[in-house]
Design an enzyme around this catalytic site. Structure first.
Site, short mmCIF file in Angstrom:
data_model
loop_
_atom_site.label_atom_id
_atom_site.label_comp_id
_atom_site.label_asym_id
_atom_site.label_seq_id
_atom_site.Cartn_x
_atom_site.Cartn_y
_atom_site.Cartn_z
N LYS A 151 24.85 40.63 49.12
CA LYS A 151 25.06 39.64 50.19
C LYS A 151 23.88 39.59 51.14
O LYS A 151 23.53 38.53 51.65
CB LYS A 151 26.35 39.95 50.96
CG LYS A 151 27.60 39.60 50.18
CD LYS A 151 28.85 39.78 51.03
CE LYS A 151 30.11 39.45 50.22
NZ LYS A 151 31.33 39.73 50.98
N LYS A 175 32.85 34.61 35.22
CA LYS A 175 34.20 34.64 35.79
C LYS A 175 34.50 33.32 36.49
O LYS A 175 33.60 32.74 37.10
CB LYS A 175 34.26 35.80 36.81
CG LYS A 175 35.56 36.55 36.82
CD LYS A 175 35.50 37.70 37.81
CE LYS A 175 36.12 37.30 39.13
NZ LYS A 175 36.10 38.34 40.14
N LYS A 197 35.61 30.10 42.80
CA LYS A 197 35.60 28.88 43.60
C LYS A 197 34.27 28.66 44.30
O LYS A 197 34.04 27.61 44.89
CB LYS A 197 36.75 28.87 44.61
CG LYS A 197 36.71 29.96 45.63
CD LYS A 197 37.83 29.81 46.65
CE LYS A 197 37.98 31.05 47.49
NZ LYS A 197 38.79 32.09 46.87
#
Ligand code: TRP
Length: 337
Positions: free
Chosen positions: A120, A202, A205
């Site tokens: 991140k 995978k 969203k």
């Protein structure tokens, strides 16, 4: 008097980052509702975690909306606010309080090794906050406050749970038995659902291609369209085989929705071709999700009921977590008055 055996505690939170996908549902959420008979379950929404990344920081209206919608969705999934404790993390002050204490018992080095932090922070190079760095200790606080034995999580959270275990053991070694050392429950019962357009990835969203995922609140027509255009292969037999990733994924989805085994599905569609199979998968997914969407629509329209559930459950969580926090504060040496 007969002594009632104490159920073990299961704890998990989900971030309010938008409507969960079919993958989140078949992989995890669908099972949450089934656990409340066997376990003492606490489930909820990790809104404190959501401000660790720029996507939600400085978007207060969005965060509020997502939190309320996700709460309504959890109810729509059949999670009982009476049998379970179903709460919003920021409503329970002890989470932030214990997180601070745990920060002081966590090494800079061990927090630096968290791969999610590395990923991140690589993504948001010019906007890396102390909060992002401390994300795993807040997660440890969430879990340890309730002495959870089991934590259903995705593979991506395994390292964070390992850290929570280490912190719990460290604390217990210094101050005597205080925390239950939690164990992960990873995808034991759930299905792993892949992207409809790139079946080696995978389903997510955050994928740029909206055709690659189905959310729990998609319209039936959109679900049908996405499944019909799902990537398959140049063969025509519905078989679960290595290399047939697209078909394998549809078989997994169909199996998770209908309860049929892979063998039964292969037999059912023998000689029928991919077109007929895709229609059946689409029907099964629509049939699975529509009752959820209907219940969701009822809950989200009833603000008063949602607020009442959130308040009552925050109170339940507060009472339990405060007990643990008090013990910790006493052990650490904060003056009791
Ligand atoms: N970090 C988890 C995620 O993004 C969410 C989470 C927060 C969580 N606190 C938790 C999960 C405690 C399990 C237990 O998926």
């Amino acid at each position: 008097m007969e002594q009632k055996e104490k159920k073990q505690t299961v704890f998990s939170l989900i971030q309010p980052t938008g409507t969960p996908t079919l993958g989140n549902y078949l992989g995890a959420l669908k099972n949450w509702a089934n656990m409340s008979d066997e376990y003492d379950c606490l489930f909820g929404i990790a809104d404190l975690h959501s401000i660790t990344v720029p996507d939600f920081r400085e978007k207060p209206a969005q965060l509020r909306k997502n939190t309320r919608e996700l709460y309504a969705l959890l109810l729509a999934l059949g999670l009982s606010p009476d049998k379970n404790t179903l709460f919003v993390q920021s409503h329970v002050a002890a989470h932030s309080q214990l997180a601070w204490i745990l920060n002081c018992y966590t090494q800079f080095g061990e927090a630096s090794r968290m791969t999610q932090f590395k990923d991140k922070s690589a993504k948001h190079k010019d906007n890396i906050t102390v909060g992002l760095f401390a994300y795993p200790t807040l997660m440890a606080a969430d879990i340890l406050l309730y002495n959870a034995s089991y934590v259903p999580i995705g593979q991506d959270q395994k390292q964070h749970l390992e850290l929570a275990r280490n912190i719990a053991e460290r604390f217990n070694a210094i101050y005597g038995e205080l925390f239950t050392v939690p164990k992960p429950l990873i995808g034991k019962t759930g299905a792993k659902v892949m992207s409809l357009t790139e079946p080696l990835k995978k389903m997510s969203k955050s994928d740029e291609n909206e055709k690659s995922y189905i959310t729990l609140l998609d319209e039936p027509s959109s679900i049908v369209k996405k499944i019909k255009s799902a990537v398959t292969d140049s063969e025509s037999e519905v078989l679960y085989r290595e290399g047939k990733d697209g078909i394998n994924n549809l078989i997994i989805m169909y199996s998770a929705c209908t309860g049929q085994s892979i063998k039964e599905i292969e037999n059912e569609f023998s000689g029928k071709g991919y077109g007929a199979f895709k229609s059946a998968v689409a029907d099964a997914v629509v049939k699975e999700l529509m009752p959820i969407k209907e219940r969701y629509n009822q809950y989200i329209a009833d603000k008063e009921y949602l607020d009442k559930c959130m308040r009552e459950n925050a109170e339940k969580a507060a009472v339990r977590s405060q007990r643990t926090l008090n013990k910790v504060m006493k052990k650490v040496g904060f003056l009791q008055i």
